[in-house]
Design an enzyme around this catalytic site. Sequence first.
Site, short mmCIF file in Angstrom:
data_model
loop_
_atom_site.label_atom_id
_atom_site.label_comp_id
_atom_site.label_asym_id
_atom_site.label_seq_id
_atom_site.Cartn_x
_atom_site.Cartn_y
_atom_site.Cartn_z
CB ALA A 10 -0.92 -0.01 1.21
N GLY A 11 2.08 1.18 0.47
CA GLY A 11 2.93 2.38 0.52
C GLY A 11 3.55 2.73 -0.83
N GLY A 12 3.56 1.78 -1.75
CA GLY A 12 4.30 1.96 -3.00
C GLY A 12 3.53 2.72 -4.07
CG MET A 14 2.14 -0.57 -9.40
SD MET A 14 1.00 0.12 -10.61
CE MET A 14 -0.43 -0.90 -10.34
NE ARG A 36 10.70 -1.51 3.68
CZ ARG A 36 10.54 -0.40 3.00
NH1 ARG A 36 9.69 -0.34 1.99
NH2 ARG A 36 11.23 0.68 3.31
N GLY A 99 0.17 -8.93 -8.89
CA GLY A 99 0.78 -8.17 -9.98
C GLY A 99 2.27 -8.00 -9.78
CB THR A 101 7.17 -8.22 -12.08
OG1 THR A 101 7.92 -7.13 -11.53
CG2 THR A 101 5.92 -7.71 -12.75
CG ASN A 125 1.24 -5.19 -18.75
OD1 ASN A 125 0.17 -4.66 -18.51
ND2 ASN A 125 2.19 -4.60 -19.44
CG HIS A 156 9.76 0.16 -19.99
ND1 HIS A 156 9.71 -0.83 -20.94
CD2 HIS A 156 8.61 0.06 -19.28
CE1 HIS A 156 8.59 -1.51 -20.82
NE2 HIS A 156 7.89 -0.98 -19.82
CE LYS A 160 11.31 -2.76 -17.49
NZ LYS A 160 10.72 -3.27 -16.25
P1 NAD Z 1 7.30 0.32 -5.01
O1 NAD Z 1 8.69 0.03 -4.62
O2 NAD Z 1 6.88 1.74 -5.24
O3 NAD Z 1 6.29 -0.29 -3.93
C1 NAD Z 1 6.45 -1.55 -3.34
C2 NAD Z 1 5.74 -1.54 -1.98
O4 NAD Z 1 5.80 -2.85 -1.43
C3 NAD Z 1 6.37 -0.58 -0.98
O5 NAD Z 1 5.34 0.09 -0.30
C4 NAD Z 1 7.08 -1.52 -0.04
O6 NAD Z 1 7.17 -0.98 1.28
C5 NAD Z 1 6.15 -2.72 -0.07
N1 NAD Z 1 6.82 -3.91 0.44
C6 NAD Z 1 8.09 -4.31 0.23
N2 NAD Z 1 8.36 -5.41 0.94
C7 NAD Z 1 7.22 -5.70 1.62
C8 NAD Z 1 6.88 -6.70 2.56
N3 NAD Z 1 7.78 -7.62 2.95
N4 NAD Z 1 5.63 -6.72 3.08
C9 NAD Z 1 4.75 -5.77 2.71
N5 NAD Z 1 5.01 -4.78 1.85
C10 NAD Z 1 6.25 -4.76 1.31
O7 NAD Z 1 7.03 -0.56 -6.31
P2 NAD Z 1 5.85 -0.42 -7.39
O8 NAD Z 1 6.31 0.39 -8.55
O9 NAD Z 1 4.59 -0.03 -6.72
O10 NAD Z 1 5.75 -1.93 -7.91
C11 NAD Z 1 5.40 -2.98 -7.03
C12 NAD Z 1 5.45 -4.30 -7.80
O11 NAD Z 1 4.45 -4.29 -8.84
C13 NAD Z 1 6.76 -4.57 -8.51
O12 NAD Z 1 7.03 -5.96 -8.47
C14 NAD Z 1 6.50 -4.13 -9.94
O13 NAD Z 1 7.34 -4.74 -10.89
C15 NAD Z 1 5.07 -4.59 -10.09
N6 NAD Z 1 4.30 -3.93 -11.15
C16 NAD Z 1 3.42 -4.73 -11.83
C17 NAD Z 1 2.61 -4.18 -12.78
C18 NAD Z 1 1.60 -5.07 -13.46
O14 NAD Z 1 0.92 -4.61 -14.39
N7 NAD Z 1 1.43 -6.30 -13.01
C19 NAD Z 1 2.67 -2.81 -13.08
C20 NAD Z 1 3.58 -2.02 -12.38
C21 NAD Z 1 4.39 -2.59 -11.39
#
Ligand code: NAD
Length: 272
Positions: A10-12, A14, A36, A99, A101, A125, A156, A160
């Site tokens: 939720a902090g990230g 996406m 985390r 989602g 990756t 994706n 990209h 990346k």
């Molecule tokens: P980000 O680094 O901004 O966010 C990741 C979040 O996960 C952070 O809030 C982090 O604190 C949290 N996290 C990390 N370890 C954790 C744990 N042990 N327990 C709970 N939370 C934890 O990354 P993002 O850009 O938001 O991307 C997140 C993931 O989604 C990546 O794997 C990225 O490749 C993937 N992604 C997938 C798609 C898709 O279409 N499927 C699109 C974009 C990104």
Amino acid sequence: MTAGVTLMGAGGRMGQAIVRTLSDEAELTLAAAVTRSDDPVLEKDAGDHAGVGPLGVMITADLEQAVATGDVVIDFSSADVSATVVAACARAGKPLVIGTTGLGDGAEAALTEACASIPVVAAANTSVGVTVLRHLASRAAQLLGEDYDIEVVEMHHRRKVDAPSGTAVVLAETLARARDLDPLADVVHGRSGAVGPRSRREIGVMTLRGGDVVGDHTVILAGPGERLELVHRAQDRSLFALGAVRAAKWLVKERPSAGRYGMADVLNLPKA
Ligand code: NAD
């Protein structure tokens, strides 16, 4: 009736995009938000953090409690934690959209085990447009036949760190299957030097990097005297959130049996 979503990551970037998408959604609401244990956003309101105002859902590190709270789980966090997330969902009997990756062998094994007891939409994706591109590209490769050489080009942003994109890899695999080629042996990543003429049995995958490009994928089918290009351009991260939320709604509404699903199932497309 609305169903509750437990959001991992939720902090990230996406995670925040998903909270914003859920705030406009009638059928789903945010029920729990996880990050985390050392994340500075811990104990903050997930809505405030995502810029949509307070939602009364505080970001927690208690995964088990959060998974128990929601009706469906959406995970966009980190591959390190995927095996744990998948196992927690299986124990609680909660459907999952994953989602995240770069899942390693451990997470893939946990996913396979979990899919025996819960339905999981796993998509590197979650874009609806990319899902349709995959379907169209596969069909085009079959219709045009082997006189048409296939190349996949992706671009990209400069930050990346991995190449080619997971989406380009999946597109190449899909195209290889459509042509009865080997998704590993017949896919060529980049070309340099005296590589000789192009073989009929290859699919080239080329990577471009620069600027702040969110994500472009082009499938080129080049034949005698003509060339067909199918292009997808991601303009905003919210498209991935919209697709993930659509997948969560599909799990809640359709209640599919336990198993592994993809975005093509969510859109009711034939398997690519
Ligand atoms: P980000 O680094 O901004 O966010 C990741 C979040 O996960 C952070 O809030 C982090 O604190 C949290 N996290 C990390 N370890 C954790 C744990 N042990 N327990 C709970 N939370 C934890 O990354 P993002 O850009 O938001 O991307 C997140 C993931 O989604 C990546 O794997 C990225 O490749 C993937 N992604 C997938 C798609 C898709 O279409 N499927 C699109 C974009 C990104």
